[in-house]
Design a protein around this motif. Sequence first.
Motif, PDB file in Angstrom:
ATOM      1  N   PRO A  43      -3.113  10.549   1.961  1.00  0.00           N
ATOM      2  CA  PRO A  43      -2.682  11.859   2.459  1.00  0.00           C
ATOM      3  C   PRO A  43      -1.308  11.754   3.113  1.00  0.00           C
ATOM      4  O   PRO A  43      -1.132  10.976   4.045  1.00  0.00           O
ATOM      5  CB  PRO A  43      -3.759  12.231   3.485  1.00  0.00           C
ATOM      6  CG  PRO A  43      -4.617  11.024   3.641  1.00  0.00           C
ATOM      7  CD  PRO A  43      -4.334  10.051   2.568  1.00  0.00           C
ATOM      8  N   GLY A  44      -0.356  12.511   2.561  1.00  0.00           N
ATOM      9  CA  GLY A  44       1.003  12.459   3.109  1.00  0.00           C
ATOM     10  C   GLY A  44       1.947  11.643   2.244  1.00  0.00           C
ATOM     11  O   GLY A  44       3.130  11.557   2.542  1.00  0.00           O
ATOM     12  N   ASP A  45       1.435  11.029   1.168  1.00  0.00           N
ATOM     13  CA  ASP A  45       2.402  10.343   0.295  1.00  0.00           C
ATOM     14  C   ASP A  45       3.094  11.378  -0.583  1.00  0.00           C
ATOM     15  O   ASP A  45       2.802  12.583  -0.510  1.00  0.00           O
ATOM     16  CB  ASP A  45       1.762   9.192  -0.505  1.00  0.00           C
ATOM     17  CG  ASP A  45       0.924   9.648  -1.692  1.00  0.00           C
ATOM     18  OD1 ASP A  45       0.732  10.861  -1.851  1.00  0.00           O
ATOM     19  OD2 ASP A  45       0.448   8.789  -2.449  1.00  0.00           O
ATOM     20  N   SER A  46       4.059  10.954  -1.372  1.00  0.00           N
ATOM     21  CA  SER A  46       4.861  11.897  -2.157  1.00  0.00           C
ATOM     22  C   SER A  46       5.389  11.144  -3.371  1.00  0.00           C
ATOM     23  O   SER A  46       5.311   9.908  -3.422  1.00  0.00           O
ATOM     24  CB  SER A  46       6.047  12.384  -1.316  1.00  0.00           C
ATOM     25  OG  SER A  46       6.859  11.264  -0.981  1.00  0.00           O
ATOM     26  N   LEU A  47       5.918  11.904  -4.325  1.00  0.00           N
ATOM     27  CA  LEU A  47       6.499  11.236  -5.492  1.00  0.00           C
ATOM     28  C   LEU A  47       7.659  10.336  -5.053  1.00  0.00           C
ATOM     29  O   LEU A  47       7.858   9.261  -5.609  1.00  0.00           O
ATOM     30  CB  LEU A  47       6.961  12.272  -6.522  1.00  0.00           C
ATOM     31  CG  LEU A  47       5.842  13.160  -7.097  1.00  0.00           C
ATOM     32  CD1 LEU A  47       6.398  14.061  -8.195  1.00  0.00           C
ATOM     33  CD2 LEU A  47       4.665  12.344  -7.629  1.00  0.00           C
ATOM     34  N   GLU A  48       8.391  10.775  -4.024  1.00  0.00           N
ATOM     35  CA  GLU A  48       9.497   9.950  -3.500  1.00  0.00           C
ATOM     36  C   GLU A  48       8.966   8.623  -2.986  1.00  0.00           C
ATOM     37  O   GLU A  48       9.519   7.560  -3.265  1.00  0.00           O
ATOM     38  CB  GLU A  48      10.219  10.668  -2.337  1.00  0.00           C
ATOM     39  CG  GLU A  48      11.135  11.791  -2.727  1.00  0.00           C
ATOM     40  CD  GLU A  48      10.365  13.080  -3.059  1.00  0.00           C
ATOM     41  OE1 GLU A  48       9.146  13.148  -2.811  1.00  0.00           O
ATOM     42  OE2 GLU A  48      10.977  14.018  -3.603  1.00  0.00           O
ATOM     43  N   SER A  49       7.876   8.691  -2.207  1.00  0.00           N
ATOM     44  CA  SER A  49       7.387   7.440  -1.608  1.00  0.00           C
ATOM     45  C   SER A  49       6.813   6.508  -2.681  1.00  0.00           C
ATOM     46  O   SER A  49       6.932   5.293  -2.573  1.00  0.00           O
ATOM     47  CB  SER A  49       6.382   7.701  -0.482  1.00  0.00           C
ATOM     48  OG  SER A  49       5.164   8.202  -0.986  1.00  0.00           O
ATOM     49  N   ILE A  50       6.232   7.090  -3.752  1.00  0.00           N
ATOM     50  CA  ILE A  50       5.711   6.233  -4.827  1.00  0.00           C
ATOM     51  C   ILE A  50       6.884   5.569  -5.568  1.00  0.00           C
ATOM     52  O   ILE A  50       6.841   4.367  -5.873  1.00  0.00           O
ATOM     53  CB  ILE A  50       4.814   7.046  -5.790  1.00  0.00           C
ATOM     54  CG1 ILE A  50       3.604   7.604  -5.033  1.00  0.00           C
ATOM     55  CG2 ILE A  50       4.349   6.178  -6.959  1.00  0.00           C
ATOM     56  CD1 ILE A  50       2.827   8.680  -5.785  1.00  0.00           C
ATOM     57  N   ALA A  51       7.932   6.345  -5.822  1.00  0.00           N
ATOM     58  CA  ALA A  51       9.132   5.750  -6.450  1.00  0.00           C
ATOM     59  C   ALA A  51       9.687   4.647  -5.550  1.00  0.00           C
ATOM     60  O   ALA A  51      10.071   3.566  -6.029  1.00  0.00           O
ATOM     61  CB  ALA A  51      10.182   6.837  -6.680  1.00  0.00           C
ATOM     62  N   GLU A 107       0.821  -1.221   0.000  1.00  0.00           N
ATOM     63  CA  GLU A 107       0.000   0.000   0.000  1.00  0.00           C
ATOM     64  C   GLU A 107       0.850   1.265   0.000  1.00  0.00           C
ATOM     65  O   GLU A 107       0.634   2.158  -0.791  1.00  0.00           O
ATOM     66  CB  GLU A 107      -1.035   0.059   1.151  1.00  0.00           C
ATOM     67  CG  GLU A 107      -1.808  -1.235   1.423  1.00  0.00           C
ATOM     68  CD  GLU A 107      -2.765  -1.672   0.329  1.00  0.00           C
ATOM     69  OE1 GLU A 107      -2.730  -1.113  -0.767  1.00  0.00           O
ATOM     70  OE2 GLU A 107      -3.545  -2.620   0.587  1.00  0.00           O
ATOM     71  N   THR A 108       1.791   1.366   0.919  1.00  0.00           N
ATOM     72  CA  THR A 108       2.804   2.433   0.832  1.00  0.00           C
ATOM     73  C   THR A 108       4.075   1.945   1.525  1.00  0.00           C
ATOM     74  O   THR A 108       4.001   1.264   2.552  1.00  0.00           O
ATOM     75  CB  THR A 108       2.346   3.762   1.466  1.00  0.00           C
ATOM     76  OG1 THR A 108       3.493   4.635   1.546  1.00  0.00           O
ATOM     77  CG2 THR A 108       1.783   3.594   2.852  1.00  0.00           C
TER      78      THR A 108
END
Length: 332
Positions: free
Chosen positions: A191-199, A150-151
């Motif tokens: 809420p609170g995710d980022s392009l960094e966390s998706i990468a 999920e994250t």
Amino acid sequence: MLDQRDLIEMLKLRGNEQEQLFEQARKARESVFGNRVVVRGVTEIGNACRVNCEFCPMRRENTRMNDRFLAESDDLVEAAQSIKESGINVVFFQAGEVPQTTKMVGEAIPRIRALYSDDVEILLNLGNKTRSELEYLREQGADSYILKHETSDPELNARMRHESLVSRLKCMSDLVELGFKVGTGGIVGLPGDSLESIANDIMLAYEMGAHMCSFSPFVPAPNTPMSHVPPGDVDTTLNAIAATRLFNPEWLVPSVSALAKNKEGGQRRGFEAGANVLTINFTGERNSERYLIYGKNRFVVRRDYGTRLLDDLGLKAGPSVFVGSQALPVFR
Ligand code: SF4
């Protein structure tokens, strides 16, 4: 190999540059899979869950309010018969995380394998289980398992799922060690995710030895603490799909129904962004209404829609790439 910075740049692209990204991703898909899309037949077999994810209407706190159901082994065999009659050899069972599914699914698997004379992939998505439960399911004949992280952001994961990322990853490494083909992936727009966390989600899937990786946009569902949070961005999700394909062209990458829920034509765009898995829903009407993964108004992919979608895209339905003769005439 692509690194975090490359992936972040890909996630940002829009307009012509996004189209070029998708074209590269389609080429990467074609180089491994040609124009074949793996078609799965899913049946949802239970809607109770011991976990309390903030985004899910089947969360533990809703147990009393929800109209609960749990299938029996015979129901699973009956569902597999319908999936077989449609020419699909990936039989997929999905449920909330409860211990009862282990025995119920385990008992049905050998009967389903016999139905298919073993030319079948049994794919499960039943949440975290102990190593001995997973061992049992593998011995009974399960081939593959989906367990989305999920994250990859541990703090966000704990906030969203009230569970530790570590326990999820432990279960995932058990699955890999036991010889399952493993699928994982993330949700875009928590809420609170980022392009960094998706990468990082993509890179974590690779580090864990996953064989399949998916992304879906966050869908705000009624009767959850996140019902008023804006939906996840479909373009970023599509870019995550394309980046995933380019990161490892050999992965199975689904185009999920949540894309269509958040934006008309979204699921079609998933295939244009390099996805190569379509899941057709075989859950009966009554249980489908009770499986509240995105609330009552979710978009349910049925066979006719799937056939039309693949025809329009010039793609062909194909069987499991993990098991079987791979020669089954699919999708009748
Ligand atoms: S997302 Fe899955 S684990 Fe979380 S509450 Fe819903 S069914 Fe349970």
